[in-house]
Design an enzyme around this catalytic site. Structure first.
Site, PDB file in Angstrom:
ATOM      1  N   ASP A  54       0.869  -1.188   0.000  1.00 27.35           N
ATOM      2  CA  ASP A  54       0.000   0.000   0.000  1.00 27.35           C
ATOM      3  C   ASP A  54       0.904   1.237   0.000  1.00 27.35           C
ATOM      4  O   ASP A  54       2.110   1.134   0.237  1.00 27.35           O
ATOM      5  CB  ASP A  54      -0.883  -0.054   1.260  1.00 27.35           C
ATOM      6  CG  ASP A  54      -1.907   1.067   1.321  1.00 27.35           C
ATOM      7  OD1 ASP A  54      -2.269   1.608   0.260  1.00 27.35           O
ATOM      8  OD2 ASP A  54      -2.346   1.389   2.444  1.00 27.35           O
ATOM      9  N   GLU A  60       2.725   4.699  -4.155  1.00 30.82           N
ATOM     10  CA  GLU A  60       2.737   5.612  -5.326  1.00 30.82           C
ATOM     11  C   GLU A  60       4.078   6.332  -5.466  1.00 30.82           C
ATOM     12  O   GLU A  60       4.440   6.606  -6.618  1.00 30.82           O
ATOM     13  CB  GLU A  60       1.591   6.621  -5.198  1.00 30.82           C
ATOM     14  CG  GLU A  60       0.206   6.012  -5.301  1.00 30.82           C
ATOM     15  CD  GLU A  60      -0.187   5.180  -4.073  1.00 30.82           C
ATOM     16  OE1 GLU A  60       0.335   5.464  -2.987  1.00 30.82           O
ATOM     17  OE2 GLU A  60      -0.968   4.234  -4.214  1.00 30.82           O
ATOM     18  N   ASP A 104      -9.096   3.340  -2.411  1.00 31.35           N
ATOM     19  CA  ASP A 104     -10.086   3.788  -1.430  1.00 31.35           C
ATOM     20  C   ASP A 104     -11.393   4.240  -2.058  1.00 31.35           C
ATOM     21  O   ASP A 104     -11.702   5.430  -2.118  1.00 31.35           O
ATOM     22  CB  ASP A 104      -9.491   4.908  -0.581  1.00 31.35           C
ATOM     23  CG  ASP A 104      -8.289   4.421   0.218  1.00 31.35           C
ATOM     24  OD1 ASP A 104      -8.132   3.191   0.347  1.00 31.35           O
ATOM     25  OD2 ASP A 104      -7.520   5.260   0.705  1.00 31.35           O
TER      26      ASP A 104
HETATM   27  O1  MIG Z   1      -4.198   6.198   4.045  1.00 30.82           O
HETATM   28  O2  MIG Z   1      -3.414   1.048   5.753  1.00 30.82           O
HETATM   29  O3  MIG Z   1      -5.932   2.117   0.444  1.00 30.82           O
HETATM   30  O4  MIG Z   1      -6.810  -0.070   1.946  1.00 30.82           O
HETATM   31  O5  MIG Z   1      -6.672   0.142   4.718  1.00 30.82           O
HETATM   32  C1  MIG Z   1      -4.672   4.992   4.507  1.00 30.82           C
HETATM   33  C2  MIG Z   1      -4.588   1.753   5.899  1.00 30.82           C
HETATM   34  C3  MIG Z   1      -3.675   3.892   4.234  1.00 30.82           C
HETATM   35  C4  MIG Z   1      -4.905   3.036   2.369  1.00 30.82           C
HETATM   36  C5  MIG Z   1      -5.386   1.804   1.694  1.00 30.82           C
HETATM   37  C6  MIG Z   1      -6.370   1.097   2.569  1.00 30.82           C
HETATM   38  C7  MIG Z   1      -5.726   0.768   3.895  1.00 30.82           C
HETATM   39  C8  MIG Z   1      -5.239   2.046   4.560  1.00 30.82           C
HETATM   40  N1  MIG Z   1      -4.304   2.733   3.677  1.00 30.82           N
END
Ligand code: MIG
Length: 787
Positions: A407, A410, A484
């Site tokens: 996650d 980017e 999200d």
């Molecule tokens: O800014 O790790 O898209 O699936 O649960 C939040 C917490 C960071 C974004 C992900 C989401 C995840 C969340 N993450």
């Protein structure tokens, strides 16, 4: 104040024409050939052309430096030796392979590409290749009235992108995901054009921020980048599946995932403690709802330090993971790229000592705020760093973890630009490049590091990787979830075209957060969403912190019963889905397909976004509005059988369909077949049966291929798989089935057939032997045991 200084009269401040003044590539001055590379010197630089296959040609022009044929990390294919004839006249140079003809007009230099039938695929007109002195590059192509555009990876909006303008710049967007929200987390500078039933592709291999503009003009489109070269490939098609095969030959295909990755997955931000996870799993088991994976979001870590567990929340992760695995349930842990700045934290220490973090040109590490606070970011562009990162996954592998969730890659940084400074440097294996150039591939290279690391550590077992960010080629390493989204009906609707276009971009393994991530879902929405999710390639329910729980039982018995039914159906349909995954692995075609993919001649399909095909012959037309029990379904040509009633519908028509809350409208093309397995609590449980459901037609022939293997190792790469080619021949009163098998894997299951559209008297021959089936009067199915 700047206005009070000479800055106010700086030349650029006042020269409005300077910014963005387009310079045309100019005329061709000379043409030369060196083996397989054709060079064209033009007024403003050199264009190089190279065929990668007979049906793939690459065209490159760098206005500011020598035109190089080095590719980005997206491309893994080496060019083949292609026979190309070159012919020069006063007006043009023509290059011809067996499948493509490229005409290079000399004055001005313009590119025209024809297929082997003489059809003009790509043409330039008033404008062709151009650039500005700021370093932006542009390529203009004529847009035909009949053109429709697909692909572009992960975009909001409808299916056909004609009339849209889209940017590629991997961006963390928590909210909103609206029709105009662009870009999102992934960059796929690639698209497919469908024109009068034929398809061709275009891949713009430029990792800078790129823009695809089908909006500004009615008769031309433009792809452009903020830097680098005009470097693109034309893929000849002519069918959509050919374009996918060509594109994924260049950028790679998905390995066959472990079977457990295809099961139902349950996630939440976060299941915060061992206790909570145990209770969750116990509930699934008690309620007999299938489950293959539970996700641990950021709370499992010690102060958000990657490669650690918080021992207060999870006193014994190894035991927990073992216990769950006994029940056939895997644990997938989130791993973000940001490494907490903490001199007493091993990963940070190692990263600094071994020079693994992204730095400014002067040598200072780039720090950004993310979950752990001040953090450093591994430079995944570097092979040594990728190996280091991959090896660190030993921590997870030792605990018995086989799945990783990347996650924030980017990379997302909590600041105004939402990412790393674009002036940060990457050590691209010895070459220095700025983040401005490589931003879009950061997630892809983190994926490579993680996937390859895990593959080594799992001793022959297939790892599973899920990623948010990516670039063309991400399918080689990871499944993609669409980030999200929110618990709105509109987001359920949007997930269809988004995932279909991802599939058309080579990412066969994708899906949204079922139920919606942010905002509060409700029973009806979760039910309808689970119905769709069960037929999407990636099937995970995930929900954000602070919002209503959305486990299958969260909204009472009525909803729970239906949700359970569809999760069970996922397991029943798994053999068919797995066959489609194997096909995607081999040819690059998507699992979830827009109708235009199979029916490019049918213009009713061109922007049909609220239905999809699973493979070629199963059509899903979900209900995606509240309090709704009817919808219009478009069925393309042929006859379609209602999965629930066996009623036959005529295609080429719109039909009003009734679907109560517990019904997902499903249609199976008459003549085709689907393989079903048993409903199981987890994909780990033994397979007892395979039932091939044959949807008999009154005449004609059809074929089905069933694929299977051990579901967990890479032995399939060496021929240890099972493939059965099933040929069907139909007459009004008979059906002949012939089977051939291939591969060394011997499945544990027993095979039988269920013939729909037959009668008690239908004569059935299997491999030349007459079979006597059992007639199921209630479901109108003729059951045939094989062997
Ligand atoms: O800014 O790790 O898209 O699936 O649960 C939040 C917490 C960071 C974004 C992900 C989401 C995840 C969340 N993450």
């Amino acid at each position: 104040m700047l206005e009070d200084t000479s800055f106010a009269i700086l030349p650029e401040q006042n020269d409005e024409t300077n910014e963005g003044r387009l310079i045309d590539i100019g005329n061709m001055l000379a043409f030369s050939r060196e083996k397989h590379v054709f060079s064209f010197s033009c007024d403003t630089g050199v264009v190089k052309i190279r065929f990668y296959r007979e049906d793939i040609v690459r065209i490159v022009f760098h206005p500011f430096q020598e035109t190089s044929l080095k590719t980005s990390v997206a491309v893994i294919k080496q060019p083949e030796k292609v026979e190309v004839a070159a012919r020069e006249t006063d007006e043009a140079v023509t290059l011809t392979s067996a499948k493509l003809t490229v005409v290079l007009q000399k004055r001005p230099f313009r590119v025209f590409v024809y297929d082997d039938a003489g059809r003009l695929l790509v043409a330039e007109g008033k404008k062709g290749m151009a650039f500005t002195h700021q370093g932006h590059v542009y390529c203009y192509k004529r847009m035909d009235e009949a053109d429709h555009f697909y692909g572009f990876g992960e975009k909001t909006g409808f299916l056909d992108k004609r009339g849209e303008k889209m940017t590629m710049w991997n961006t963390d967007v928590y909210a909103p995901h609206n029709p105009e929200t662009d870009p999102l987390y992934q960059s796929h500078p690639y698209f497919m054009t469908v024109r009068n039933g034929q398809a061709h592709g275009l891949f713009f291999d430029n990792t800078h921020k790129t823009t695809f503009d089908f909006q500004t003009a009615d008769d031309e489109y433009c792809f452009s980048a903020e830097g680098g070269a005009i470097d693109y490939y034309i893929l000849a098609g002519p069918a959509p599946k050919d374009v996918l095969e060509q594109y994924t030959d260049l950028t790679g295909r998905m390995p066959i995932p472990p079977k457990w990755a295809l099961g139902y997955h349950q996630s939440r931000y976060s299941y915060e403690t061992e206790q909570e996870v145990k209770e969750l799993v116990r509930t699934f088991i008690e309620k007999d709802i299938p489950l293959d994976a539970v996700y641990l979001d950021i709370h499992y870590m010690d102060g958000y330090r990657v490669f650690t567990f918080d021992r207060n929340r999870f006193p014994n992760p190894k035991q927990l993971i073992q216990d769950l695995k006994k029940e056939g349930i895997r644990v997938v842990t989130i791993v973000d790229p940001g490494v907490k700045v903490d001199p007493e934290y091993r990963i940070y220490q190692e990263g600094v000592r071994r020079d693994c973090f992204c730095k400014y040109i002067e040598g200072d590490i780039f720090f950004g705020e993310v979950w752990p606070g001040k953090s450093a970011f591994p430079d995944f562009m570097n092979k040594k760093v990728r190996r280091w990162w991959g090896e660190n996954h030993q921590f997870y592998a030792d605990l018995g973890i086989e799945g990783i969730w990347n996650d924030m890659n980017e990379p997302s940084v909590f600041n105004e630009t939402k990412t790393m400074d674009v002036t940060v440097m990457h050590d691209y294996d010895g070459e220095w490049k700025t983040h401005r150039e490589l931003h879009n591939v950061y997630g892809l290279m983190m994926g490579e590091a993680t996937y390859k690391g895990m593959r080594k550590l799992l001793n022959g077992k297939r790892p599973f990787l899920l990623t948010r960010a990516g670039f063309s080629g991400i399918q080689r390493y990871a499944a993609v979830w669409t980030g999200d989204n929110r618990s709105f009906w509109e987001h359920l609707q949007m997930s269809l075209p988004m995932c279909m276009n991802l599939g058309l971009s080579g990412v066969a393994f994708c899906g949204p957060d079922v139920g919606g991530f942010a905002h509060h879902t409700n029973g009806e929405l979760l039910t309808r969403w689970t119905q769709v999710g069960a037929f999407m390639p990636y099937f995970r329910n995930h929900c954000a912190i602070g919002f209503r729980r959305q486990e299958p039982w969260a909204f009472g018995e009525t909803y729970e019963r239906i949700i359970k039914k569809y999760i069970q159906m996922r397991y029943e349909w798994l053999p068919h889905l797995y066959t489609l995954f194997a096909e995607a692995h081999e040819t690059g075609v998507p699992i979830m397909r827009p109708l235009v993919f199979e029916y490019p001649d049918d213009e009713n399909t061109y922007n049909l976004y609220d239905e999809f095909l699973v493979g070629a012959n199963v059509l899903i037309a979900p209900i995606m509005t509240p309090s709704t029990t009817h919808r219009v379904v478009y069925l393309p040509k042929g006859k379609w059988v209602d999965y629930w009633t066996n009623d036959v519908f005529e295609g080429g028509n719109y039909h009003l369909i009734h679907a109560d809350l517990d019904t997902l409208p499903i249609f199976v093309k008459q003549g085709s077949a689907i393989a079903f397995g048993d409903v199981k609590r987890s994909t780990d449980m033994r397979d007892e049966r395979r039932v091939i459901h044959v949807y008999k037609a009154d005449e004609g022939k059809a074929a089905y291929t069933l694929y299977d293997d051990d579901g967990q190792t890479f032995a399939y790469e060496k021929g240890h798989y099972f493939r059965m080619y099933i040929d069907m021949e139909y007459g009004e009163h008979f059906i002949y089935i012939a089977m051939k098998t291939e591969g060394t894997y011997e499945p544990s299951w027993k095979l039988s057939f269920a013939v729909h559209g037959a009668t008690e008297q239908t004569k059935v021959m299997v491999n030349g032997k007459e079979q006597y089936g059992t007639w199921d009067n209630e479901r109108c199915i003729l059951w045939i045991k094989s062997e």
